[in-house]
Design an enzyme around this catalytic site. Structure first.
Site, PDB file in Angstrom:
ATOM      1  N   GLY A 190       0.810  -1.202   0.000  1.00 55.24           N
ATOM      2  CA  GLY A 190       0.000   0.000   0.000  1.00 55.24           C
ATOM      3  C   GLY A 190       0.845   1.254   0.000  1.00 55.24           C
ATOM      4  N   ASP A 191       0.224   2.359   0.423  1.00 49.62           N
ATOM      5  CA  ASP A 191       0.916   3.643   0.431  1.00 49.62           C
ATOM      6  C   ASP A 191       2.111   3.625   1.380  1.00 49.62           C
ATOM      7  OD1 ASP A 191      -0.894   5.130  -1.367  1.00 49.62           O
ATOM      8  OD2 ASP A 191      -2.359   4.780   0.208  1.00 49.62           O
ATOM      9  N   ASP A 200       5.477  19.098 -10.110  1.00 49.71           N
ATOM     10  CA  ASP A 200       5.470  20.555 -10.279  1.00 49.71           C
ATOM     11  C   ASP A 200       6.381  21.284  -9.304  1.00 49.71           C
ATOM     12  OD1 ASP A 200       4.021  20.117  -7.987  1.00 49.71           O
ATOM     13  OD2 ASP A 200       2.320  21.394  -8.541  1.00 49.71           O
ATOM     14  N   THR A 237       4.087   1.056   2.082  1.00 51.71           N
ATOM     15  CA  THR A 237       5.195   0.343   1.443  1.00 51.71           C
ATOM     16  C   THR A 237       5.864   1.219   0.400  1.00 51.71           C
ATOM     17  OG1 THR A 237       4.071  -1.777   1.792  1.00 51.71           O
ATOM     18  CG2 THR A 237       5.832  -1.729   0.149  1.00 51.71           C
ATOM     19  N   LEU A 238       5.047   1.902  -0.420  1.00 59.64           N
ATOM     20  CA  LEU A 238       5.598   2.833  -1.406  1.00 59.64           C
ATOM     21  C   LEU A 238       6.452   3.889  -0.716  1.00 59.64           C
ATOM     22  CD1 LEU A 238       5.794   4.216  -4.195  1.00 59.64           C
ATOM     23  CD2 LEU A 238       3.637   5.368  -3.648  1.00 59.64           C
ATOM     24  N   GLU A 290       1.994   6.568   8.381  1.00 61.15           N
ATOM     25  CA  GLU A 290       2.879   6.589   9.545  1.00 61.15           C
ATOM     26  C   GLU A 290       2.563   7.811  10.401  1.00 61.15           C
ATOM     27  OE1 GLU A 290       5.879   5.239  12.066  1.00 61.15           O
ATOM     28  OE2 GLU A 290       5.189   4.257  10.230  1.00 61.15           O
TER      29      GLU A 290
END
EC number: 2.7.1.-
Length: 309
Positions: A65-66, A222, A68-69, A280
């Site tokens: 998920g986020d 950006d 781990t990324l 986290e």
């Protein structure tokens, strides 16, 4: 032709996934040198990324998920090398919410997500560098505070496994009427805001907490972070949060939120404030969040909504 070398860093919670196993076998059959490492505890991702770099791997694939990324991206960001000298990054969405992958349009099927590595030249993307009372963190997707953070942090792990993103909604509904606003001072270039808020989003990406689009216009290339502040709404709190949970945050945020797009943001709070950095929770009284342009290279689909050009 040089044999492609990929290293899969897999969240241990998804180690038994048959579709992922089939996808790994497929790409090995296509001639890819693909090795798998499974994370079980803190520090594993850092160790496996360092190992992959030492082995000369071309692509590091985060499967999870986020969180781990973010763990893999953070480890790459801590390196001294520039982005072009580091392995590129790919993502196989296997978490509960997969907020970054959803906003980026990354396929949910492992075989299709793997295919992006060959189909898409990696793009240089930004990361958020977060200083929390002197301790440094990195964030790939979104830092959030207030109501959304409380929901994400307090959602039961077993409930998430059974219900996926719906678990966040159930937890959010259970918390309605018990949300306490947070007092803070936010400042950045030509931007200042002070008061009580119930939701705060600082986005490299656009959404968190199972689909809450806190920063719906954010771009990851950006060089800027998007800030969204939802102030305390007094008697309207319950009705507004109910609308956000039932129909998404977009309609409520358009009318009620303060927004800014900045290279950096500082947050000061008299009481300890918790920010959720890609899952986290980090607590501090003083935060400084900077957008670091082009810190890693990532394989993303053609027409990815998070890319500006």
């Amino acid at each position: 032709m040089t044999t492609p070398r990929w290293r899969l860093i897999l969240n241990g919670k998804s180690a038994g996934n048959d579709e992922l196993r089939d996808a790994v076998g497929h790409w090995r059959g296509q001639g890819v040198q693909l090795e798998v490492r499974v994370t079980w505890e803190d520090g594993d991702a850092e160790r496996y990324v360092a190992e992959a770099i030492d082995h000369g791997v071309d692509v590091i694939v985060a499967a999870g998920g986020d969180g781990t990324l973010s763990a893999v991206a953070e480890t790459l960001a801590h390196r001294e090398e520039l982005a072009d000298a580091l392995p590129s990054l790919a993502l196989i969405p296997m978490g509960t919410a997969n907020d970054f992958a959803t906003a980026a349009g990354i396929p949910t099927e492992p075989k299709e997500a793997f295919a992006l590595i060959g189909q898409a030249t990696p793009h240089a993307i930004d990361l958020l560098r977060v200083d929390a009372d002197g301790t440094q963190w990195w964030c790939a997707n979104l830092a959030s505070g207030g109501f959304g953070t409380q929901v994400t942090v307090e959602t039961d792990a077993g409930l998430k496994k059974m219900l996926g993103g719906l678990a966040y909604v159930i937890t959010g509904i259970a918390k309605l009427g018990r949300i306490e606003p947070i007092t803070a001072r936010l400042s950045g270039p030509d931007f200042a805001w002070e008061g009580d808020f119930i939701a705060l989003g600082i986005g490299n990406g656009r959404q968190a907490g199972g689909g809450q689009q806190l920063c719906p216009q954010a771009l990851i290339d950006d060089g800027l972070l998007d800030v969204t502040v939802l102030p305390e709404l007094e008697g309207e709190v319950t009705a507004t949060l109910g609308q956000m949970l039932k129909s998404g945050t977009q309609a409520a945020l358009e009318q009620l939120a303060t927004r800014a797009r900045l290279p950096w943001l500082e947050i000061a709070s008299e009481r300890p404030l918790t920010l959720n950095l890609d899952g986290e929770p980090v607590q501090a009284r003083q935060f400084r969040i900077e957008c670091v342009p082009g810190r890693v290279r990532m394989h993303l689909p053609a027409g990815c909504p998070l890319l500006g050009g």
